[in-house]
Design a protein around this motif. Structure first.
Motif, short mmCIF file in Angstrom:
data_model
loop_
_atom_site.label_atom_id
_atom_site.label_comp_id
_atom_site.label_asym_id
_atom_site.label_seq_id
_atom_site.Cartn_x
_atom_site.Cartn_y
_atom_site.Cartn_z
N SER A 45 -2.27 -39.31 -9.72
CA SER A 45 -2.71 -39.88 -10.99
C SER A 45 -3.82 -38.99 -11.51
O SER A 45 -4.86 -38.84 -10.87
N VAL A 46 -3.59 -38.40 -12.67
CA VAL A 46 -4.56 -37.44 -13.21
C VAL A 46 -4.89 -37.76 -14.65
O VAL A 46 -4.10 -38.36 -15.38
N THR A 47 -6.08 -37.34 -15.06
CA THR A 47 -6.47 -37.41 -16.46
C THR A 47 -6.36 -36.01 -17.03
O THR A 47 -6.25 -35.02 -16.29
N LEU A 48 -6.41 -35.90 -18.35
CA LEU A 48 -6.30 -34.59 -18.98
C LEU A 48 -7.42 -33.66 -18.55
O LEU A 48 -7.22 -32.45 -18.43
N THR A 49 -8.59 -34.20 -18.30
CA THR A 49 -9.72 -33.35 -17.91
C THR A 49 -9.60 -32.85 -16.48
O THR A 49 -10.31 -31.93 -16.10
N GLU A 50 -8.72 -33.44 -15.69
CA GLU A 50 -8.56 -33.02 -14.30
C GLU A 50 -7.51 -31.94 -14.12
O GLU A 50 -7.34 -31.43 -13.02
N ILE A 51 -6.81 -31.60 -15.18
CA ILE A 51 -5.79 -30.56 -15.07
C ILE A 51 -6.50 -29.22 -15.14
O ILE A 51 -6.92 -28.77 -16.20
N ASP A 52 -6.66 -28.61 -13.99
CA ASP A 52 -7.37 -27.35 -13.92
C ASP A 52 -6.72 -26.47 -12.86
O ASP A 52 -5.67 -26.79 -12.31
N HIS A 53 -7.36 -25.36 -12.56
CA HIS A 53 -6.84 -24.39 -11.59
C HIS A 53 -6.64 -25.01 -10.21
O HIS A 53 -5.64 -24.75 -9.53
N HIS A 54 -7.56 -25.87 -9.79
CA HIS A 54 -7.46 -26.49 -8.46
C HIS A 54 -6.25 -27.42 -8.36
O HIS A 54 -5.54 -27.43 -7.35
N LEU A 55 -5.99 -28.18 -9.41
CA LEU A 55 -4.83 -29.06 -9.41
C LEU A 55 -3.54 -28.25 -9.38
O LEU A 55 -2.61 -28.59 -8.65
N LEU A 56 -3.50 -27.19 -10.16
CA LEU A 56 -2.30 -26.34 -10.16
C LEU A 56 -2.06 -25.71 -8.80
O LEU A 56 -0.91 -25.61 -8.35
N ASN A 57 -3.12 -25.32 -8.10
CA ASN A 57 -2.98 -24.78 -6.74
C ASN A 57 -2.46 -25.85 -5.79
O ASN A 57 -1.62 -25.58 -4.93
N LEU A 58 -2.96 -27.07 -5.93
CA LEU A 58 -2.49 -28.18 -5.10
C LEU A 58 -0.99 -28.40 -5.32
O LEU A 58 -0.22 -28.55 -4.36
N ILE A 59 -0.57 -28.41 -6.57
CA ILE A 59 0.85 -28.61 -6.88
C ILE A 59 1.69 -27.47 -6.30
O ILE A 59 2.75 -27.70 -5.71
N ARG A 60 1.19 -26.25 -6.45
CA ARG A 60 1.91 -25.09 -5.90
C ARG A 60 2.07 -25.22 -4.38
O ARG A 60 3.17 -24.99 -3.84
N ASN A 61 1.00 -25.64 -3.69
CA ASN A 61 1.08 -25.81 -2.23
C ASN A 61 2.05 -26.90 -1.84
O ASN A 61 2.81 -26.76 -0.88
N LEU A 62 2.03 -28.01 -2.58
CA LEU A 62 2.96 -29.10 -2.28
C LEU A 62 4.40 -28.68 -2.51
O LEU A 62 5.30 -29.02 -1.74
N LEU A 63 4.64 -27.93 -3.58
CA LEU A 63 5.99 -27.46 -3.85
C LEU A 63 6.48 -26.50 -2.76
O LEU A 63 7.66 -26.51 -2.40
N SER A 64 5.58 -25.70 -2.23
CA SER A 64 5.97 -24.77 -1.16
C SER A 64 6.34 -25.52 0.12
O SER A 64 7.03 -24.97 0.98
N GLN A 65 5.91 -26.77 0.23
CA GLN A 65 6.26 -27.61 1.39
C GLN A 65 7.43 -28.54 1.05
O GLN A 65 7.67 -29.51 1.77
N ASN A 66 8.12 -28.26 -0.05
CA ASN A 66 9.26 -29.04 -0.50
C ASN A 66 8.91 -30.51 -0.75
O ASN A 66 9.71 -31.41 -0.48
N ALA A 67 7.72 -30.74 -1.23
CA ALA A 67 7.29 -32.11 -1.54
C ALA A 67 7.81 -32.51 -2.91
O ALA A 67 7.92 -31.69 -3.81
N GLU A 68 8.15 -33.78 -3.03
CA GLU A 68 8.51 -34.35 -4.33
C GLU A 68 7.21 -34.82 -4.97
O GLU A 68 6.48 -35.63 -4.40
N ILE A 69 6.90 -34.30 -6.15
CA ILE A 69 5.62 -34.60 -6.79
C ILE A 69 5.86 -35.48 -8.00
O ILE A 69 6.69 -35.18 -8.86
#
Length: 89
Positions: free
Chosen positions: A6-30
């Motif tokens: 659950s994110v707000t518009l102000t939380e969409i930053d480089h760290h969140l994108l890295n987290l999503i990238r890491n989860l995708l590399s682990q085949n996680a459903e986001i």
């Protein structure tokens, strides 16, 4: 693995994108959900300068703050308060 964020518009930053990238590399459903907006009751007894200071500290953009101040200054809450002070003098 399923991850719900659950994110707000102000939380969409480089760290969140890295987290999503890491989860995708682990085949996680986001699942991304927009975080609910919390509303507070407006306290009309606060001076406009204090309201604007609190809004600035919350991290709002200068353009938004300028529009907000112009709107509040001409609103019935603050324009009536100014008229009452002028009438007392």
């Amino acid at each position: 693995m399923q991850v719900t964020l659950s994110v707000t518009l102000t939380e969409i930053d480089h760290h969140l994108l890295n987290l999503i990238r890491n989860l995708l590399s682990q085949n996680a459903e986001i699942i991304l959900r927009k975080a609910p907006v919390k509303l507070e009751e407006f306290d009309k007894s606060l001076p406009l300068s204090q309201v604007m200071q609190e809004m600035a500290q919350a991290g709002h953009s200068q353009a938004f703050l300028k529009d907000l101040q112009a709107g509040l200054a001409t609103s019935t809450v603050y324009s009536n308060a100014n008229e009452d002070k002028t009438a007392e003098e």
